[in-house]
Motif scaffolding. Structure first.
Motif, short mmCIF file in Angstrom:
data_model
loop_
_atom_site.label_atom_id
_atom_site.label_comp_id
_atom_site.label_asym_id
_atom_site.label_seq_id
_atom_site.Cartn_x
_atom_site.Cartn_y
_atom_site.Cartn_z
N ARG A 1 0.74 -1.26 0.03
CA ARG A 1 0.03 -0.12 0.01
C ARG A 1 0.78 1.05 0.20
O ARG A 1 0.43 2.33 -0.61
CB ARG A 1 -0.90 0.05 1.13
CG ARG A 1 -1.85 -1.09 1.24
CD ARG A 1 -2.81 -1.08 2.50
NE ARG A 1 -3.70 0.11 2.45
CZ ARG A 1 -4.53 0.29 3.53
NH1 ARG A 1 -4.61 -0.52 4.64
NH2 ARG A 1 -5.21 1.25 3.41
N LEU A 2 2.14 1.11 0.50
CA LEU A 2 2.87 2.25 0.90
C LEU A 2 3.84 2.49 -0.41
O LEU A 2 4.44 3.58 -0.61
CB LEU A 2 3.80 2.16 1.96
CG LEU A 2 5.04 3.01 2.42
CD1 LEU A 2 4.45 4.28 2.62
CD2 LEU A 2 5.95 2.51 3.36
N ALA A 3 4.18 1.50 -1.28
CA ALA A 3 5.17 1.42 -2.41
C ALA A 3 4.46 2.22 -3.51
O ALA A 3 3.34 2.36 -4.06
CB ALA A 3 5.44 0.04 -2.78
N LEU A 4 5.44 3.31 -4.09
CA LEU A 4 5.24 3.80 -5.32
C LEU A 4 6.22 3.18 -6.55
O LEU A 4 7.28 2.69 -6.16
CB LEU A 4 5.64 5.10 -5.31
CG LEU A 4 4.55 6.12 -4.33
CD1 LEU A 4 4.81 7.50 -4.07
CD2 LEU A 4 3.15 5.98 -4.88
N THR A 5 5.60 3.02 -7.70
CA THR A 5 6.34 2.67 -8.74
C THR A 5 6.10 3.79 -9.67
O THR A 5 5.21 4.44 -9.90
CB THR A 5 6.02 1.32 -9.40
OG1 THR A 5 4.52 1.26 -9.73
CG2 THR A 5 5.97 0.32 -8.06
N GLU A 6 6.80 3.71 -11.06
CA GLU A 6 6.54 4.43 -12.16
C GLU A 6 5.14 4.21 -12.70
O GLU A 6 4.40 5.07 -13.01
CB GLU A 6 7.51 3.89 -13.34
CG GLU A 6 8.95 4.48 -12.86
CD GLU A 6 9.95 4.34 -14.14
OE1 GLU A 6 9.42 4.11 -15.33
OE2 GLU A 6 11.10 4.54 -14.11
N ASP A 7 4.64 2.91 -12.68
CA ASP A 7 3.30 2.96 -12.98
C ASP A 7 2.48 3.24 -12.18
O ASP A 7 1.38 3.92 -12.52
CB ASP A 7 3.30 1.24 -13.24
CG ASP A 7 3.61 0.59 -14.44
OD1 ASP A 7 3.98 1.54 -15.35
OD2 ASP A 7 3.73 -0.53 -14.41
N ARG A 8 2.56 3.46 -10.93
CA ARG A 8 1.67 3.93 -9.75
C ARG A 8 1.69 5.67 -9.79
O ARG A 8 0.52 6.15 -9.86
CB ARG A 8 2.01 3.34 -8.48
CG ARG A 8 1.50 2.10 -8.37
CD ARG A 8 1.80 1.43 -6.93
NE ARG A 8 1.27 -0.06 -6.71
CZ ARG A 8 1.31 -0.59 -5.71
NH1 ARG A 8 1.60 -0.12 -4.67
NH2 ARG A 8 1.00 -1.78 -5.78
N ILE A 9 2.84 5.94 -10.10
CA ILE A 9 2.77 7.49 -10.44
C ILE A 9 1.89 7.99 -11.69
O ILE A 9 1.32 8.84 -11.65
CB ILE A 9 4.33 7.93 -10.46
CG1 ILE A 9 5.00 7.75 -8.85
CG2 ILE A 9 4.44 9.44 -10.81
CD1 ILE A 9 6.56 8.30 -8.72
N GLN A 10 2.32 7.14 -12.69
CA GLN A 10 1.47 7.38 -13.99
C GLN A 10 0.00 7.17 -13.59
O GLN A 10 -0.77 8.12 -14.25
CB GLN A 10 2.04 6.38 -14.79
CG GLN A 10 1.36 6.78 -16.34
CD GLN A 10 1.68 8.12 -16.86
OE1 GLN A 10 2.84 8.47 -16.89
NE2 GLN A 10 0.33 9.01 -17.31
N GLY A 11 -0.19 6.21 -12.76
CA GLY A 11 -1.80 6.32 -12.32
C GLY A 11 -2.32 7.30 -11.68
O GLY A 11 -3.65 7.88 -12.02
#
Length: 412
Positions: free
Chosen positions: A66-76
């Motif tokens: 739940r805490l983690a960010l990725t390039e895909d999640r930032i794009q989301g």
């Protein structure tokens, strides 16, 4: 900056925001999107600090996810803002205008709430979602995230403010409380002179604390003890697929299921298949009948009440639809509930009788989400009986004002 000074900045900036037209707000949101892209590497670097801290504290993997960010999640997040840009501006809209016999014309108009405070745990994506919805609906936003995500939230707010500086909207429309002392929350939820609405978004302890201690009006977002009932008429292939998705796709979120209820007529047929599907990924806990059919950990009374937020699933065999509804009514948290059935009458009975913000027929509970519902994002999922209820998008972040046009009328 002190909390009071942050609130003063929000008030001042919000006076400008509430008068901004749609194009100005949309341009500001697009500028923030560009800033998030530009600052992506910095945001991910700061997020890693939070993840490493969480690992040192032995936080369970589902919560680290739940805490983690990725390039895909930032794009989301960026995609979510752009969906908000495409949505109709909810401010200064009227669905009701009427004229009285004395020729007074009354309009029921939508206007911003003012300053929204949101208190949330983990999930740094909430920082961006809350900001985007607040800005488009003309509201200032005061953020108080958890200490577990402080580095991520600071990085995201820094990028948002940078984007706003390249727009006509003042950067003061968003403020982050960086003090992680819990006493700050108690102060925040009593600032009636500055904050118009508080939304707690997190676990039961946080929500209960805010609801019980706030003097500022509060919307109760809910804990997600969600269920799926598999009726005797269910398409079992669909049932297994839906259960798997609702439990394992992201177990650490509030719309993941925690309990499966199985009709006794199909228990011996479907339970072995469910066991084979989940046994290597999910700890299964079951009632006495379930234990007779598949090898599971014995379920206790606490299991029916639990929001695991983990790879754990409770299973109970029930006599019929009525017993399933009774179980959900006793243990459910009015969040998201589902039935898998091919019986039209049972489907309609379930949807009418179950008291929850979202009630599904033949679909995963994982769709209870502002983005999935077409709202762009959500400020939270309200489980209270008073409106708003369910995922809170733009239309839920406004209040009303009656505007009356006359030509000299006086009351006799």
């Amino acid at each position: 900056m002190s909390l009071i000074n942050q609130c003063k900045e929000l008030k001042k900036a919000s006076l400008i925001l509430e008068m901004a037209n749609t194009n100005v707000k949309n341009d500001a949101l697009e500028s923030v999107c560009k800033s998030l892209i530009k600052n992506q590497d910095f945001i991910l670097k700061e997020n890693q600090k939070d993840i490493q801290n969480a690992k040192r504290k032995n936080i369970k993997e589902s919560l680290i996810d739940r805490l983690a960010l990725t390039e895909d999640r930032i794009q989301g997040m960026i995609d979510g803002i752009r969906r908000i840009i495409d949505l109709k501006d909810p401010i200064w809209q009227s669905n009701k205008v009427w004229t009285l016999e004395n020729n007074l014309t009354i309009s029921k108009m939508t206007v911003p709430l003012g300053i929204i405070g949101i208190i949330y745990e983990s999930r740094p994506n909430v920082t961006v979602d809350a900001f985007g919805l607040a800005l488009k609906s003309g509201n200032g936003i005061l953020l108080r995230g958890s200490s577990s995500a402080i580095c991520s939230n600071k990085a995201l707010v820094k990028a948002i403010k940078e984007g706003l500086r390249n727009s006509k909207i003042p950067e003061g429309v968003i403020e982050l409380i960086e003090d992680t002392d819990r006493n700050v929350v108690k102060e925040m939820i009593r600032l009636n002179d500055y904050i118009d609405l508080v939304i707690p978004r997190g676990g039961k302890g946080l929500i209960d604390f805010v609801v019980q201690n706030a003097t500022v009006p509060t919307i109760e977002t809910g804990v997600g003890n969600c269920h799926i009932f598999v009726d005797e008429s269910a398409n079992q292939k669909n049932a297994l697929k839906i259960i798997e998705n609702a439990k394992t796709q992201r177990p650490g979120v509030c719309n993941a299921i925690e309990t499966v209820l199985i009709h006794k007529q199909i228990a011996k047929e479907i339970l072995p298949n469910l066991y084979q599907l989940l046994k290597d990924r999910v700890e299964l806990r079951g009632c006495e009948i379930t234990q007779e059919i598949i090898p599971v950990v014995p379920a206790t009374e606490q299991d029916w009440q639990e929001e695991y937020l983990d790879y754990i699933l409770a299973i109970k065999v029930v006599e019929n639809l009525e017993q399933a509804i009774a179980h959900i009514s006793k243990y459910g948290t009015k969040h998201s509930e589902a039935i898998v059935t091919e019986n039209y009458s049972n489907a309609k009975t379930f949807q009418r009788r179950i008291d929850a913000a979202a009630v599904y027929v033949n679909a995963s509970t994982r769709f209870t989400d502002g983005g999935e519902f077409g709202f762009g994002a959500e400020m939270g999922i309200s489980t209270q009986k008073m409106l708003p209820r369910g995922p809170m998008g733009l239309e839920e972040l406004v209040t009303i004002k009656y505007t009356i046009q006359g030509n000299g009328q006086i009351r006799e």
